[in-house]
Design a protein around this motif. Structure first.
Motif, PDB file in Angstrom:
ATOM      1  N   ILE A   7      -7.488   4.707   1.663  1.00 45.91           N
ATOM      2  CA  ILE A   7      -6.627   4.516   0.493  1.00 45.91           C
ATOM      3  C   ILE A   7      -6.032   3.110   0.495  1.00 45.91           C
ATOM      4  CG2 ILE A   7      -4.431   5.248  -0.532  1.00 45.91           C
ATOM      5  CD1 ILE A   7      -5.239   8.119   0.260  1.00 45.91           C
ATOM      6  N   ALA A   8      -5.611   2.641   1.672  1.00 41.28           N
ATOM      7  CA  ALA A   8      -5.080   1.279   1.768  1.00 41.28           C
ATOM      8  C   ALA A   8      -6.168   0.245   1.503  1.00 41.28           C
ATOM      9  CB  ALA A   8      -4.478   1.070   3.155  1.00 41.28           C
ATOM     10  N   TYR A   9      -7.372   0.505   1.980  1.00 41.67           N
ATOM     11  CA  TYR A   9      -8.509  -0.402   1.749  1.00 41.67           C
ATOM     12  C   TYR A   9      -8.737  -0.644   0.268  1.00 41.67           C
ATOM     13  CZ  TYR A   9     -13.478  -0.612   0.376  1.00 41.67           C
ATOM     14  OH  TYR A   9     -14.666  -0.850  -0.278  1.00 41.67           O
ATOM     15  N   ARG A  10      -8.613   0.399  -0.550  1.00 34.17           N
ATOM     16  CA  ARG A  10      -8.821   0.232  -1.989  1.00 34.17           C
ATOM     17  C   ARG A  10      -7.810  -0.747  -2.579  1.00 34.17           C
ATOM     18  NH1 ARG A  10      -9.432   6.502  -3.822  1.00 34.17           N
ATOM     19  NH2 ARG A  10      -7.162   6.312  -3.520  1.00 34.17           N
ATOM     20  N   GLU A  11      -6.555  -0.671  -2.117  1.00 35.76           N
ATOM     21  CA  GLU A  11      -5.531  -1.589  -2.614  1.00 35.76           C
ATOM     22  C   GLU A  11      -5.794  -3.016  -2.137  1.00 35.76           C
ATOM     23  OE1 GLU A  11      -2.966  -0.533  -4.707  1.00 35.76           O
ATOM     24  OE2 GLU A  11      -4.233   1.272  -4.690  1.00 35.76           O
ATOM     25  N   ILE A  12      -6.166  -3.165  -0.875  1.00 38.03           N
ATOM     26  CA  ILE A  12      -6.432  -4.495  -0.321  1.00 38.03           C
ATOM     27  C   ILE A  12      -7.643  -5.127  -0.997  1.00 38.03           C
ATOM     28  CG2 ILE A  12      -7.096  -5.727   1.783  1.00 38.03           C
ATOM     29  CD1 ILE A  12      -5.503  -3.563   3.342  1.00 38.03           C
ATOM     30  N   ALA A  13      -8.681  -4.327  -1.233  1.00 35.85           N
ATOM     31  CA  ALA A  13      -9.890  -4.846  -1.878  1.00 35.85           C
ATOM     32  C   ALA A  13      -9.563  -5.410  -3.258  1.00 35.85           C
ATOM     33  CB  ALA A  13     -10.935  -3.737  -1.990  1.00 35.85           C
ATOM     34  N   GLU A  14      -8.790  -4.668  -4.025  1.00 38.34           N
ATOM     35  CA  GLU A  14      -8.437  -5.138  -5.370  1.00 38.34           C
ATOM     36  C   GLU A  14      -7.611  -6.416  -5.298  1.00 38.34           C
ATOM     37  OE1 GLU A  14      -6.625  -1.956  -7.492  1.00 38.34           O
ATOM     38  OE2 GLU A  14      -8.456  -0.728  -7.529  1.00 38.34           O
ATOM     39  N   ARG A  15      -6.728  -6.513  -4.306  1.00 39.95           N
ATOM     40  CA  ARG A  15      -5.915  -7.720  -4.141  1.00 39.95           C
ATOM     41  C   ARG A  15      -6.801  -8.912  -3.793  1.00 39.95           C
ATOM     42  NH1 ARG A  15      -1.373 -10.255  -5.731  1.00 39.95           N
ATOM     43  NH2 ARG A  15      -0.605 -11.679  -4.132  1.00 39.95           N
ATOM     44  N   MET A  16      -7.847  -8.662  -2.999  1.00 38.71           N
ATOM     45  CA  MET A  16      -8.741  -9.745  -2.607  1.00 38.71           C
ATOM     46  C   MET A  16      -9.759 -10.082  -3.688  1.00 38.71           C
ATOM     47  SD  MET A  16      -9.537  -9.050   1.435  1.00 38.71           S
ATOM     48  CE  MET A  16      -8.294  -9.414   2.686  1.00 38.71           C
ATOM     49  N   GLY A  17      -9.838  -9.258  -4.720  1.00 38.07           N
ATOM     50  CA  GLY A  17     -10.675  -9.599  -5.864  1.00 38.07           C
ATOM     51  C   GLY A  17     -12.055  -8.987  -5.868  1.00 38.07           C
ATOM     52  N   PHE A  18     -12.278  -7.925  -5.086  1.00 42.38           N
ATOM     53  CA  PHE A  18     -13.575  -7.255  -5.173  1.00 42.38           C
ATOM     54  C   PHE A  18     -13.359  -5.756  -5.360  1.00 42.38           C
ATOM     55  CE2 PHE A  18     -12.667  -8.017  -0.626  1.00 42.38           C
ATOM     56  CZ  PHE A  18     -12.657  -6.720  -0.131  1.00 42.38           C
ATOM     57  N   VAL A  34       0.822  -1.213   0.000  1.00 42.85           N
ATOM     58  CA  VAL A  34       0.000   0.000   0.000  1.00 42.85           C
ATOM     59  C   VAL A  34       0.855   1.261   0.000  1.00 42.85           C
ATOM     60  CG1 VAL A  34      -1.899  -1.178   1.177  1.00 42.85           C
ATOM     61  CG2 VAL A  34      -0.190   0.060   2.526  1.00 42.85           C
ATOM     62  N   SER A  35       2.184   1.104   0.031  1.00 41.92           N
ATOM     63  CA  SER A  35       3.070   2.261   0.177  1.00 41.92           C
ATOM     64  C   SER A  35       2.978   3.207  -1.017  1.00 41.92           C
ATOM     65  CB  SER A  35       4.520   1.809   0.378  1.00 41.92           C
ATOM     66  OG  SER A  35       4.997   1.084  -0.749  1.00 41.92           O
ATOM     67  N   GLU A  36       2.905   2.663  -2.220  1.00 41.79           N
ATOM     68  CA  GLU A  36       2.860   3.519  -3.412  1.00 41.79           C
ATOM     69  C   GLU A  36       1.573   4.332  -3.450  1.00 41.79           C
ATOM     70  OE1 GLU A  36       4.072   5.457  -6.743  1.00 41.79           O
ATOM     71  OE2 GLU A  36       5.245   4.137  -5.424  1.00 41.79           O
ATOM     72  N   ALA A  37       0.458   3.705  -3.094  1.00 44.43           N
ATOM     73  CA  ALA A  37      -0.820   4.425  -3.070  1.00 44.43           C
ATOM     74  C   ALA A  37      -0.794   5.546  -2.033  1.00 44.43           C
ATOM     75  CB  ALA A  37      -1.963   3.461  -2.776  1.00 44.43           C
ATOM     76  N   LEU A  38      -0.194   5.274  -0.867  1.00 44.47           N
ATOM     77  CA  LEU A  38      -0.087   6.306   0.155  1.00 44.47           C
ATOM     78  C   LEU A  38       0.812   7.442  -0.328  1.00 44.47           C
ATOM     79  CD1 LEU A  38       0.307   4.063   3.347  1.00 44.47           C
ATOM     80  CD2 LEU A  38      -1.686   5.431   2.735  1.00 44.47           C
ATOM     81  N   TYR A  39       1.918   7.088  -0.958  1.00 46.57           N
ATOM     82  CA  TYR A  39       2.843   8.120  -1.435  1.00 46.57           C
ATOM     83  C   TYR A  39       2.197   8.996  -2.506  1.00 46.57           C
ATOM     84  CZ  TYR A  39       7.206  10.401  -2.671  1.00 46.57           C
ATOM     85  OH  TYR A  39       8.174  11.347  -2.899  1.00 46.57           O
ATOM     86  N   GLN A  40       1.433   8.390  -3.387  1.00 42.08           N
ATOM     87  CA  GLN A  40       0.787   9.156  -4.456  1.00 42.08           C
ATOM     88  C   GLN A  40      -0.248  10.144  -3.908  1.00 42.08           C
ATOM     89  OE1 GLN A  40      -0.772   6.247  -7.181  1.00 42.08           O
ATOM     90  NE2 GLN A  40       1.235   5.764  -8.057  1.00 42.08           N
ATOM     91  N   ASN A  41      -0.741   9.872  -2.713  1.00 42.79           N
ATOM     92  CA  ASN A  41      -1.753  10.748  -2.107  1.00 42.79           C
ATOM     93  C   ASN A  41      -1.191  11.524  -0.918  1.00 42.79           C
ATOM     94  OD1 ASN A  41      -4.627   9.997  -3.357  1.00 42.79           O
ATOM     95  ND2 ASN A  41      -3.396   8.130  -3.224  1.00 42.79           N
ATOM     96  N   ARG A  42       0.120  11.688  -0.865  1.00 46.11           N
ATOM     97  CA  ARG A  42       0.774  12.260   0.309  1.00 46.11           C
ATOM     98  C   ARG A  42       0.449  13.731   0.540  1.00 46.11           C
ATOM     99  NH1 ARG A  42       5.789  14.629  -0.569  1.00 46.11           N
ATOM    100  NH2 ARG A  42       6.700  13.647   1.262  1.00 46.11           N
ATOM    101  N   GLU A  43      -0.137  14.405  -0.437  1.00 39.29           N
ATOM    102  CA  GLU A  43      -0.534  15.794  -0.228  1.00 39.29           C
ATOM    103  C   GLU A  43      -1.767  15.886   0.673  1.00 39.29           C
ATOM    104  OE1 GLU A  43       1.384  18.238  -1.176  1.00 39.29           O
ATOM    105  OE2 GLU A  43       2.735  16.737  -2.037  1.00 39.29           O
ATOM    106  N   GLU A  44      -2.422  14.759   0.875  1.00 41.53           N
ATOM    107  CA  GLU A  44      -3.577  14.722   1.768  1.00 41.53           C
ATOM    108  C   GLU A  44      -3.123  14.393   3.195  1.00 41.53           C
ATOM    109  OE1 GLU A  44      -6.974  12.553   0.270  1.00 41.53           O
ATOM    110  OE2 GLU A  44      -5.963  12.315  -1.649  1.00 41.53           O
ATOM    111  N   LYS A  45      -4.033  14.487   4.127  1.00 38.15           N
ATOM    112  CA  LYS A  45      -3.733  14.206   5.526  1.00 38.15           C
ATOM    113  C   LYS A  45      -3.894  12.705   5.763  1.00 38.15           C
ATOM    114  CE  LYS A  45      -2.923  15.683   9.787  1.00 38.15           C
ATOM    115  NZ  LYS A  45      -1.660  16.325  10.181  1.00 38.15           N
TER     116      LYS A  45
END
Length: 365
Positions: free
Chosen positions: A195-206, A168-179
């Motif tokens: 933001i991490a949930y979106r990455e985990i959801a895709e990994r789990m297939g939904f 999830v590190s890349e997704a967090l870094y891409q959104n680092r301008e947010e809190k």
């Protein structure tokens, strides 16, 4: 000359009397930890040296006006001495507070525990390791600070484990301008967890739910957490906490206290310093969550540290049943529970700053 010594002597006597006479607190609200109890006086404790060590800690923990002097020390360290690190916390270039990252020494051992757990568990096992603010905002650290190596540690874990891994590190870094992380606490914000949930959801297939699915509510603007307590400067703008609510009906059960509720949140904690504990009602060995909607299906076990607490409401939208384990306190076998209850999926989630010292990992299976 004798008069010169009167004031210091009187001061010492006053503080000694105060130490003896004043009631002793069991818990420090400011530091969010239990204070040292008076040690047991035994021959074994005396010979080992433990009694004197504990006495020293007892005196430190119960010294009169302790919080005042801790704050005074923090201010002196930063404003007078010009220090940029206080009690393991960096004062960033932006004035923010960032917990120092200590390179771990148990990575291979812990990775093997994850593998042992995976071998003993039926169903799919996912692993998510979360970098902290010091990594995502490493450019904000003071110039002398060591470059955080959390991503190297994360990659080492992922290369050593048999689990299905979610970076999830890349997704967090891409959104680092947010809190994405609190300024005065070590946790990520609910936005960071989303933001991490979106990455985990895709990994789990939904497909993850959009933010517009939730009603986002700010529940406090006065959160000063663990990092604030370590620096003890009494400064810094307090953090806000947001919760994401949907119209889905849930049943949340805490077997250890036999409490059953329809909410992921205990808002009584908003009246306390440890406001982050509003998520999943602080610490429980096991939490059972049921999604009462017809669209939910399947089951998920989550083994975690407290970072997961504000992430779980998002994942609960997709599973009929979720079992949440805090293995620091759960006394059964998690792998046996998972196998006996036919749980199809398991998520292991820890933050990289504390994974090396988390006591629950030793009992993960």
């Amino acid at each position: 000359m004798k008069k010169f010594y009167i004031l210091p002597s009187v001061t010492v006597i006053i503080f000694l009397a105060a130490f003896i006479m004043l009631p002793k607190a069991d818990f420090s609200e400011n530091e969010n930890r239990y204070l040292q109890e008076f040690p047991e006086f035994t021959a074994e404790n005396i010979i080992s040296g433990g009694f004197m060590d504990d006495i020293g800690t007892y005196v430190e923990d119960h010294f009169p006006l302790r919080d005042f002097f801790m704050e005074l020390n923090g201010r002196f360290s930063v404003y007078v001495l010009g220090q940029k690190e206080v009690n393991g916390v960096y004062i960033g270039k932006d004035g923010g507070f960032y917990e120092k990252y200590e390179k771990p020494g148990r990575t291979e051992e812990i990775a093997q525990r994850f593998n042992d757990f995976s071998d003993k568990t039926e169903g799919r096992v996912y692993l998510t390791l979360v970098p902290t603010a010091a990594q995502i905002y490493s450019d904000k650290l003071p110039r002398f600070a060591e470059e955080p190596t959390q991503l190297e540690t994360m990659e080492e874990y992922y290369s050593l484990t048999k689990t299905e891994n979610t970076d999830v590190s890349e997704a967090l870094y891409q959104n680092r301008e947010e809190k994405l992380f609190y300024s005065l606490d070590h946790h990520w914000t609910t936005r960071g967890a989303y933001i991490a949930y979106r990455e985990i959801a895709e990994r789990m297939g939904f497909e993850p739910l959009g933010e517009d699915y939730f009603e986002i509510t700010q529940v406090t603007d006065d959160f000063k957490g663990t990092v604030f307590s370590k620096v003890n400067m009494g400064t810094g703008k307090a953090d806000t906490i947001e919760v994401y609510k949907s119209g889905t009906a849930f049943t949340v059960s805490y077997p250890d206290t036999e409490e059953v509720t329809d909410s992921f949140y205990n808002f009584d904690y908003l009246d306390k310093k440890d406001k982050y504990s509003l998520f999943l009602n602080n610490i429980h060995p096991l939490v059972e969550i049921t999604n009462n909607s017809e669209r939910a299906e399947g089951s998920l076990a989550i083994i975690k540290d407290s970072y997961a607490n504000c992430l779980i409401p998002f994942l609960a939208e997709h599973f009929k049943t979720i079992y949440v384990f805090d293995t620091r306190y759960y006394r059964g076998s998690v792998s046996e529970f998972i196998n006996e209850n036919g749980i199809e999926n398991t998520l292991i989630l820890y933050n990289l700053n504390t994974i090396d010292t988390d006591l629950g990992i030793g009992a993960i299976y």
